[in-house]
Write a protein that holds these residues in place. Structure first.
Motif, PDB file in Angstrom:
ATOM      1  N   ASP A   1       0.818  -1.219   0.000  1.00  0.00           N
ATOM      2  CA  ASP A   1       0.000   0.000   0.000  1.00  0.00           C
ATOM      3  C   ASP A   1       0.850   1.266   0.000  1.00  0.00           C
ATOM      4  N   SER A   2       2.128   1.148  -0.311  1.00  0.00           N
ATOM      5  CA  SER A   2       3.001   2.324  -0.348  1.00  0.00           C
ATOM      6  C   SER A   2       3.250   2.728  -1.797  1.00  0.00           C
ATOM      7  N   PRO A   3       3.829   3.890  -2.037  1.00  0.00           N
ATOM      8  CA  PRO A   3       4.155   4.273  -3.424  1.00  0.00           C
ATOM      9  C   PRO A   3       5.074   3.299  -4.132  1.00  0.00           C
ATOM     10  N   LEU A   4       5.844   2.518  -3.388  1.00  0.00           N
ATOM     11  CA  LEU A   4       6.769   1.583  -4.020  1.00  0.00           C
ATOM     12  C   LEU A   4       6.063   0.405  -4.672  1.00  0.00           C
ATOM     13  N   ASN A   5       4.760   0.244  -4.434  1.00  0.00           N
ATOM     14  CA  ASN A   5       4.058  -0.904  -5.032  1.00  0.00           C
ATOM     15  C   ASN A   5       4.039  -0.841  -6.552  1.00  0.00           C
ATOM     16  N   GLY A   6       4.300   0.329  -7.124  1.00  0.00           N
ATOM     17  CA  GLY A   6       4.335   0.443  -8.576  1.00  0.00           C
ATOM     18  C   GLY A   6       5.453  -0.362  -9.219  1.00  0.00           C
ATOM     19  N   PHE A   7       6.479  -0.718  -8.423  1.00  0.00           N
ATOM     20  CA  PHE A   7       7.583  -1.511  -8.959  1.00  0.00           C
ATOM     21  C   PHE A   7       7.273  -3.005  -9.010  1.00  0.00           C
ATOM     22  N   ALA A   8       6.215  -3.451  -8.328  1.00  0.00           N
ATOM     23  CA  ALA A   8       5.934  -4.889  -8.223  1.00  0.00           C
ATOM     24  C   ALA A   8       5.683  -5.554  -9.572  1.00  0.00           C
ATOM     25  N   PRO A   9       4.855  -4.992 -10.466  1.00  0.00           N
ATOM     26  CA  PRO A   9       4.665  -5.657 -11.769  1.00  0.00           C
ATOM     27  C   PRO A   9       5.941  -5.691 -12.605  1.00  0.00           C
ATOM     28  N   LEU A  10       6.867  -4.787 -12.315  1.00  0.00           N
ATOM     29  CA  LEU A  10       8.149  -4.766 -13.036  1.00  0.00           C
ATOM     30  C   LEU A  10       9.137  -5.787 -12.487  1.00  0.00           C
ATOM     31  N   LEU A  11       9.306  -5.784 -11.171  1.00  0.00           N
ATOM     32  CA  LEU A  11      10.423  -6.495 -10.556  1.00  0.00           C
ATOM     33  C   LEU A  11      10.006  -7.557  -9.556  1.00  0.00           C
ATOM     34  N   GLY A  12       8.712  -7.681  -9.256  1.00  0.00           N
ATOM     35  CA  GLY A  12       8.274  -8.658  -8.284  1.00  0.00           C
ATOM     36  C   GLY A  12       8.585  -8.232  -6.862  1.00  0.00           C
ATOM     37  N   VAL A  13       8.231  -9.088  -5.925  1.00  0.00           N
ATOM     38  CA  VAL A  13       8.356  -8.724  -4.512  1.00  0.00           C
ATOM     39  C   VAL A  13       9.810  -8.508  -4.118  1.00  0.00           C
ATOM     40  N   TYR A  14      10.755  -9.277  -4.701  1.00  0.00           N
ATOM     41  CA  TYR A  14      12.155  -9.093  -4.314  1.00  0.00           C
ATOM     42  C   TYR A  14      12.709  -7.783  -4.862  1.00  0.00           C
ATOM     43  N   GLY A  15      12.203  -7.343  -6.013  1.00  0.00           N
ATOM     44  CA  GLY A  15      12.597  -6.039  -6.524  1.00  0.00           C
ATOM     45  C   GLY A  15      12.121  -4.925  -5.615  1.00  0.00           C
ATOM     46  N   VAL A  16      10.896  -5.075  -5.081  1.00  0.00           N
ATOM     47  CA  VAL A  16      10.377  -4.076  -4.144  1.00  0.00           C
ATOM     48  C   VAL A  16      11.192  -4.113  -2.855  1.00  0.00           C
ATOM     49  N   SER A  17      11.579  -5.318  -2.412  1.00  0.00           N
ATOM     50  CA  SER A  17      12.453  -5.417  -1.234  1.00  0.00           C
ATOM     51  C   SER A  17      13.757  -4.662  -1.463  1.00  0.00           C
ATOM     52  N   TRP A  18      14.334  -4.859  -2.625  1.00  0.00           N
ATOM     53  CA  TRP A  18      15.597  -4.211  -2.970  1.00  0.00           C
ATOM     54  C   TRP A  18      15.471  -2.689  -2.868  1.00  0.00           C
ATOM     55  N   ILE A  19      14.423  -2.156  -3.446  1.00  0.00           N
ATOM     56  CA  ILE A  19      14.236  -0.705  -3.442  1.00  0.00           C
ATOM     57  C   ILE A  19      13.953  -0.206  -2.031  1.00  0.00           C
TER      58      ILE A  19
END
Length: 495
Positions: free
Chosen positions: A153-171
């Protein structure tokens, strides 16, 4: 601050880990996913590798001790273990999980002792995320509480379709490192980079990676709310099935029953309830519905599967692939078999279905099915895509009672919907049943511990997000590149 070199720093590491679960459901305080690791990174500065290992371990004890201590409920309340035995097993599990951040701290401090921008911004975020990824598959994997889930539910959720959950973890971890980069190294550039990253995530959330196809479908999620302690008793089996049949008398295109909603093997139903399939057929004619039902299936050679069957114009079945160790099967039986007989877990020796299975079809739509814990593995869900137009997860979170576990599980399911750009329909025995849209938002929800049928609409989608196309390969490859480049730059900096 010399005092942080001693016991006070150790206590702060424990408290930092204990606060991280606040960023996950049901609390949803996503800034803690940045602040908590940032404090740990600060506490790892200017200490020995042994001390860094110890503080990472304390951080992990806090994180998993607070975040997944609900596993004791299944051991004690439903597994038949005495309270002390349940506490012992839970503590052993927490201590084992705590080794992951402990190893991270020890190794980072051992091989990269100096606090350089390269270490903070390249090496540390990549290493943290690789440890998460490792935890997600090593020894069958436990990806619970990966940082990316906290950002649904944060602004970073926009990266999920690009990079998946581990990409969001990275960011997320990179954001934490930026805080230390700005605070500890006094770099003014940290703030604009932070704003740029979070702004990019917010903008990406407006991108539609998949497209709707056809008209919305009417969906019915049947939540029978059968108490776990009664579910498998022979005296309750037929009444359980009758309850689900009664709750299914609704108008819907697809009616979904949860994991093992039918507490009988498929081949035994005709013996114990001869009119079961006739009743389903009558309801199909009356209401125009097709069914997706959780039910165990046994083969002729005696192997049995935790399965889902579709009953309609295109019948089919799916057998659960990723089983829960010690719950659905016993790994290393020659070591643990006799001891684990103490656990009174029914149906605890399932066989594993194939990793690649055909999608089910219901109401003319290809359905990607997962059972319970499987939705925690994005790579497994990806196997059904992009062919599947809808995702279905059937589960039974009754094993964890009125704890935070069902809320965390729902959050994980939301991430799978967001990664794939698909609606995910989640039917559970005691809750939380929900319809989740292609942006990971809950559109309809059934409260826990209520007998009800949740009726809602769901839209089929087609197409592929970047994560569906590339999976975790893109992120994991990038992480290794960051470590390699970071190591080279770090050595050059020392010279």
């Amino acid at each position: 601050m010399k005092q942080l070199n001693g016991t006070i720093g150790d206590i702060l590491a424990l408290l930092a880990g204990s606060s991280l679960p606040l960023s996950f459901a049901p609390y949803g305080l996503f800034p803690f996913a940045v602040l908590s690791p940032a404090l740990l990174f600060y506490l790892w500065q200017n200490i020995s590798p042994r001390r860094a290992f110890w503080r990472g371990f304390l951080y992990g004890v806090g994180l998993f001790g607070v975040g997944v201590s609900w596993v004791h409920i299944s051991f004690y309340q439903f597994g038949g273990l005495p309270l002390l035995g349940a506490i012992f097993l839970t503590a052993a599990f927490v201590l084992w999980m705590a080794l992951y951040p402990a190893l991270l701290g020890g190794l980072l401090t051992r091989f990269f002792p100096n606090n350089t921008p390269t270490k903070l911004l390249l090496i540390l975020p990549a290493a943290w995320t690789l440890i998460e990824w490792l935890r997600g598959w090593l020894f069958t994997g436990f990806p619970w509480l990966s940082l990316g889930y906290s950002q649904i539910d944060s602004p970073l959720n926009g990266f999920a379709p690009l990079l998946g959950v581990y990409g969001v973890s990275w960011i997320t971890v990179f954001s934490a490192a930026l805080l230390i980069y700005g605070f500890y190294l006094k770099k003014k550039l940290a703030l604009p980079i932070f704003i740029l990253i979070w702004g990019a995530g917010w903008l990406l959330n407006g991108v539609s990676w998949t497209t709707p196809v056809g008209k919305p479908l009417q969906i019915a999620l049947v939540q029978g709310n059968m108490p776990q302690e009664f579910k498998w008793l022979s005296s309750y089996q037929l009444s359980t099935i009758e309850r689900y049949l009664e709750l299914s008398q609704v108008e819907a295109d697809i009616i979904i029953w949860p994991e093992s909603a039918v507490p009988l093997f498929l081949h035994d139903i005709r013996q114990y309830m001869p009119d079961f399939f006739k009743k389903l057929a009558k309801q199909r004619i009356t209401y125009g519905s097709e069914f997706i039902i959780g039910i165990p299936v046994m083969t002729k050679n005696g192997a049995y599967f935790n399965s889902v069957v579709s009953i309609g114009t295109q019948p089919g079945s799916y057998n659960k692939h990723h089983l829960v160790p010690f719950g659905e099967y016993i790994p290393l039986q020659f070591l643990f078999g006799e001891f684990l007989k103490l656990l009174e877990v029914p149906m605890s020796d399932f066989s594993s279905g194939k990793a690649q299975q055909d999608n089910l079809y219901s109401a003319g739509q290809a359905i990607g099915v997962s059972i319970c814990y499987e939705d925690a593995f994005g790579a497994l869900i990806r196997n059904s895509l992009p062919g599947a137009r809808l995702l279905v997860n059937v589960s039974n979170d009754a094993w964890f009672g009125d704890s935070i576990a069902p809320h965390q599980h729902l959050e994980i399911a939301r991430m799978r919907a967001l990664e794939s750009g698909r609606y995910l329909l989640r039917a559970t025995n005691t809750g939380i049943s929900a319809v989740i849209d292609n942006k990971g938002k809950i559109t309809s929800l059934a409260p826990q511990f209520e007998i009800m049928t949740l009726i809602a609409s769901a839209q089929a989608y087609e197409g592929a997000t970047p994560f569906v196309r590339f999976g975790n390969a893109l992120v994991v490859g990038g992480l290794f590149v960051c470590l390699l480049l970071g190591g080279v730059r770090y050595q050059c900096h020392l010279r």
